[in-house]
Design an enzyme around this catalytic site. Structure first.
Site, PDB file in Angstrom:
ATOM      1  N   LYS A 118       0.810  -1.221   0.000  1.00  0.00           N
ATOM      2  CA  LYS A 118       0.000   0.000   0.000  1.00  0.00           C
ATOM      3  C   LYS A 118       0.844   1.273   0.000  1.00  0.00           C
ATOM      4  CE  LYS A 118      -3.561  -2.684   0.219  1.00  0.00           C
ATOM      5  NZ  LYS A 118      -4.268  -3.023  -1.022  1.00  0.00           N
ATOM      6  N   LYS A 160      -0.779   3.379   8.688  1.00  0.00           N
ATOM      7  CA  LYS A 160      -1.276   2.178   7.999  1.00  0.00           C
ATOM      8  C   LYS A 160      -0.127   1.214   7.718  1.00  0.00           C
ATOM      9  CE  LYS A 160      -4.993   4.480   5.388  1.00  0.00           C
ATOM     10  NZ  LYS A 160      -5.515   4.774   4.019  1.00  0.00           N
ATOM     11  N   GLY A 166      -7.722  -2.959   3.500  1.00  0.00           N
ATOM     12  CA  GLY A 166      -9.049  -3.311   3.999  1.00  0.00           C
ATOM     13  C   GLY A 166      -9.216  -2.919   5.456  1.00  0.00           C
ATOM     14  N   HIS A 210     -16.739   6.255   0.819  1.00  0.00           N
ATOM     15  CA  HIS A 210     -15.909   5.234   0.167  1.00  0.00           C
ATOM     16  C   HIS A 210     -16.526   5.014  -1.204  1.00  0.00           C
ATOM     17  CE1 HIS A 210     -13.914   1.097   0.219  1.00  0.00           C
ATOM     18  NE2 HIS A 210     -14.580   1.162  -0.907  1.00  0.00           N
ATOM     19  N   LYS A 239     -18.066  -4.001   4.669  1.00  0.00           N
ATOM     20  CA  LYS A 239     -19.139  -3.363   3.915  1.00  0.00           C
ATOM     21  C   LYS A 239     -20.444  -4.102   4.188  1.00  0.00           C
ATOM     22  CE  LYS A 239     -15.812  -2.118   0.323  1.00  0.00           C
ATOM     23  NZ  LYS A 239     -15.203  -2.585  -0.947  1.00  0.00           N
ATOM     24  N   GLU A 277     -10.313   1.986  -5.263  1.00  0.00           N
ATOM     25  CA  GLU A 277     -11.073   2.607  -4.167  1.00  0.00           C
ATOM     26  C   GLU A 277     -10.593   4.040  -3.969  1.00  0.00           C
ATOM     27  OE1 GLU A 277     -10.509   0.391  -0.587  1.00  0.00           O
ATOM     28  OE2 GLU A 277     -11.992  -1.141  -1.120  1.00  0.00           O
ATOM     29  N   GLU A 290      -6.986   2.529  -2.268  1.00  0.00           N
ATOM     30  CA  GLU A 290      -6.361   1.216  -2.522  1.00  0.00           C
ATOM     31  C   GLU A 290      -6.830   0.699  -3.878  1.00  0.00           C
ATOM     32  OE1 GLU A 290      -6.941  -0.317   2.077  1.00  0.00           O
ATOM     33  OE2 GLU A 290      -7.500  -1.641   0.463  1.00  0.00           O
ATOM     34  N   ARG A 294      -9.030  -8.107  -7.456  1.00  0.00           N
ATOM     35  CA  ARG A 294      -9.919  -9.280  -7.480  1.00  0.00           C
ATOM     36  C   ARG A 294     -11.315  -8.816  -7.863  1.00  0.00           C
ATOM     37  NH1 ARG A 294      -9.825  -7.165  -2.298  1.00  0.00           N
ATOM     38  NH2 ARG A 294     -11.919  -6.708  -1.537  1.00  0.00           N
TER      39      ARG A 294
HETATM   40  C1  MV4 Z   1      -8.385   6.277   5.177  1.00  0.00           C
HETATM   41  C2  MV4 Z   1      -9.463   6.957   5.785  1.00  0.00           C
HETATM   42  C3  MV4 Z   1      -9.316   8.316   6.089  1.00  0.00           C
HETATM   43  N1  MV4 Z   1      -8.156   8.938   5.811  1.00  0.00           N
HETATM   44  N2  MV4 Z   1      -7.252   6.934   4.901  1.00  0.00           N
HETATM   45  C4  MV4 Z   1      -8.349   2.306   4.318  1.00  0.00           C
HETATM   46  C5  MV4 Z   1      -8.754   0.874   4.136  1.00  0.00           C
HETATM   47  C6  MV4 Z   1     -10.166   1.069   3.759  1.00  0.00           C
HETATM   48  N3  MV4 Z   1     -10.974  -0.087   3.636  1.00  0.00           N
HETATM   49  C7  MV4 Z   1     -10.598   2.027   4.816  1.00  0.00           C
HETATM   50  N4  MV4 Z   1      -9.559   2.969   4.818  1.00  0.00           N
HETATM   51  C8  MV4 Z   1      -9.582   4.279   5.143  1.00  0.00           C
HETATM   52  N5  MV4 Z   1      -8.472   4.961   4.853  1.00  0.00           N
HETATM   53  C9  MV4 Z   1      -7.150   8.253   5.211  1.00  0.00           C
HETATM   54  N6  MV4 Z   1      -6.011   8.900   4.910  1.00  0.00           N
HETATM   55  C10 MV4 Z   1     -10.638   6.256   6.074  1.00  0.00           C
HETATM   56  C11 MV4 Z   1     -10.693   4.920   5.729  1.00  0.00           C
HETATM   57  C12 MV4 Z   1     -11.942   4.242   6.073  1.00  0.00           C
HETATM   58  C13 MV4 Z   1     -12.165   3.937   7.407  1.00  0.00           C
HETATM   59  C14 MV4 Z   1     -11.176   4.183   8.340  1.00  0.00           C
HETATM   60  C15 MV4 Z   1     -11.441   3.898   9.664  1.00  0.00           C
HETATM   61  C16 MV4 Z   1     -12.659   3.341  10.041  1.00  0.00           C
HETATM   62  C17 MV4 Z   1     -13.609   3.050   9.104  1.00  0.00           C
HETATM   63  C18 MV4 Z   1     -13.382   3.327   7.762  1.00  0.00           C
HETATM   64  C19 MV4 Z   1     -14.337   3.054   6.780  1.00  0.00           C
HETATM   65  C20 MV4 Z   1     -14.088   3.364   5.466  1.00  0.00           C
HETATM   66  C21 MV4 Z   1     -12.874   3.977   5.104  1.00  0.00           C
END
Ligand code: MV4
Length: 449
Positions: A118, A160, A166, A210, A239, A277, A290, A294
């Site tokens: 990532k 991260k 994910g 998202h 999700k 995404e 990301e 798949r």
């Molecule tokens: C983030 C974010 C906010 N700021 N990155 C990365 C993996 C993906 N499935 C969710 N991710 C996120 N990356 C930045 N710089 C918010 C998410 C995010 C999220 C993060 C914490 C808790 C729930 C989330 C739900 C969707 C997206």
């Protein structure tokens, strides 16, 4: 048109049934693999042949690469479809297929590796001119570089894992006093979970949606996008509800997202089917999050609004056929919503495996159920708890919501608990109907309960 004679599906449940259906319509023979816990599973019954590859534990069955490759050999299969989860994004598995002369229905091991790291993926995106969230250039290897990056981007930040994804191995840091402990904890967790302790830092976007874009590419350089999906209704990175198109994306933004997604796919030298995404924030900024290498659980909402069978196209592309869809052929019609039905308690979301003593599936105009469940099936406790996807299509979002509510009323499952009551609450909530929500939707829905 090149076609495989026989495809082995290295997966289980609803996605294995979905792939068998696509193969059958293409006239392709199918081989199911299963653990001893899935001997009576629907995908085993529907396939032309089946091979038991081990005991219930995934590591000894659905993740058992030698057993799966052996199943290909003894059934004389030409290709493997990995589905999603399990080995679908494992570059070693894609590589093992290639060196064994077996077609892998997905991207190359190289693309999987590039998108799977990532922090490297961020660098690839920057070079390709795809916007990323402000943050570190690659992994942060010591405390001084963490401090330097955070002072530049300001709090809150999110740490991260490079090998994560994910939502795994993520830590949000609100203030300086928490930074060092969070940094070292994130490194330790990443090393323990992925065997790779590299972490990187990004500005944490606190209010976002998202939004993801479906892409499709052949191995002759053609790449198209199939519109977007909005997956903002999530719980702990799972999700729960997805829809296409997004209620907040207009034609101009759709074109912008699609163009960026194709740019990203090309930068990863992507072939076959994938998803890019994005984070979409309150100031209408779009940032790369990301790339998923798949087919996604939620692909049916895109199939409904475009009329394209994504799994069939995936199989044809893997057989070396050129993309038979042009970007100008892709039209988004109506609105589609998917609810993931899990064998879980609808309030506590804890797994509820067991015997299904009765099941009635909804139907009628614009209703689709992708499932491997049947009356008398014992939902095993060993695997993911999703047992069905309920997908609807309507002329517009309001009709899709009304149709989903009607379908959820018809959907009866007895013997186990499911998340159907939770989805009824979502579809009846004003917040969901307004379309104006972000990834904090569930928290706000529970506040209003
Ligand atoms: C983030 C974010 C906010 N700021 N990155 C990365 C993996 C993906 N499935 C969710 N991710 C996120 N990356 C930045 N710089 C918010 C998410 C995010 C999220 C993060 C914490 C808790 C729930 C989330 C739900 C969707 C997206």
């Amino acid at each position: 048109m090149n076609l495989f004679g026989k495809v082995l599906i290295a997966n289980r449940g609803e996605i294995a049934v979905r792939i068998i259906r696509a193969c059958r319509e293409l006239g392709i023979k199918t081989v199911a693999v299963h653990s001893t816990a899935d001997s009576n599973a629907l995908h085993v019954r529907l396939a032309d042949e089946s091979v038991c590859i081990g005991p219930p534990q995934s590591t000894q069955s659905y993740l058992n690469i030698p057993a799966i490759i052996s199943a290909v050999e003894i059934t004389d299969s030409e290709a493997i479809h990995p589905g999603y989860g399990f080995l679908a994004e494992n570059p070693q598995f894609a590589e093992a297929c290639r060196t064994s002369g077996i077609a892998f229905i997905g991207p190359t091991a190289e693309s999987i590796r590039m998108a799977g790291d990532k922090s490297k993926a961020r660098e690839v995106m920057k070079k390709a001119g795809v916007p990323v969230v402000p943050g570190s250039d690659g992994p942060v290897s010591d405390e001084a570089s963490v401090v330097e990056v955070v002072e530049k981007i300001g709090y809150p930040v999110i740490i991260k894992a490079s090998a994560g994804g994910g939502g795994k191995g993520m830590r949000v840091v609100e203030k300086k006093s928490e930074l060092m402990q969070a940094y070292h904890m994130a490194q330790r967790e990443a090393l323990a979970a992925f065997g790779n302790g590299d972490v990187y830092v990004e500005k944490f976007i606190t209010s976002m949606r998202h939004i993801e874009v479906q892409v499709m590419a052949d191995n002759k350089g053609k790449c198209i996008y199939l519109g977007e999906r909005d997956c903002s209704v999530q719980r702990r990175h799972q999700k729960l509800v997805e829809e296409a198109p997004s209620p907040v994306v207009n034609d101009a933004l759709r074109k912008k997202l699609g163009t960026l997604a194709v740019k990203a796919a090309r930068a990863f030298r992507y072939t076959n089917v994938g998803t890019v995404e994005f984070i979409y924030d309150d100031d209408q900024n779009v940032y790369f999050m990301e790339m998923n290498t798949r087919v996604q659980v939620e692909h049916p909402v895109t199939e409904y609004v475009t009329g394209i069978d994504i799994i069939k196209e995936q199989i044809l592309l893997a057989a070396g056929n050129p993309l038979r869809i042009k970007q100008t052929d892709v039209k988004i019609t109506g609105h589609s919503i998917e609810c993931r039905i899990n064998a879980e308690d609808p309030v506590k979301f804890v797994p509820s495996p067991g015997l299904i003593t009765s099941i009635i599936l909804p139907g009628g105009p614009g209703v689709r159920v992708d499932t491997a469940a049947y009356c008398g099936w014992n939902v095993p406790p060993h695997y993911d708890s999703m047992i069905a996807k309920l997908i609807v299509h309507g002329r517009d979002r309001d009709e899709a919501i009304m149709r989903m509510r009607r379908a959820l009323e018809e959907f009866i499952v007895e013997g186990i608990r499911t998340t159907i009551p939770f989805h009824k609450r979502v579809m009846e909530s004003d917040l969901f109907r307004s379309g104006q929500f972000n990834t904090k939707f569930i928290e706000r829905l529970n506040e209003s309960a």
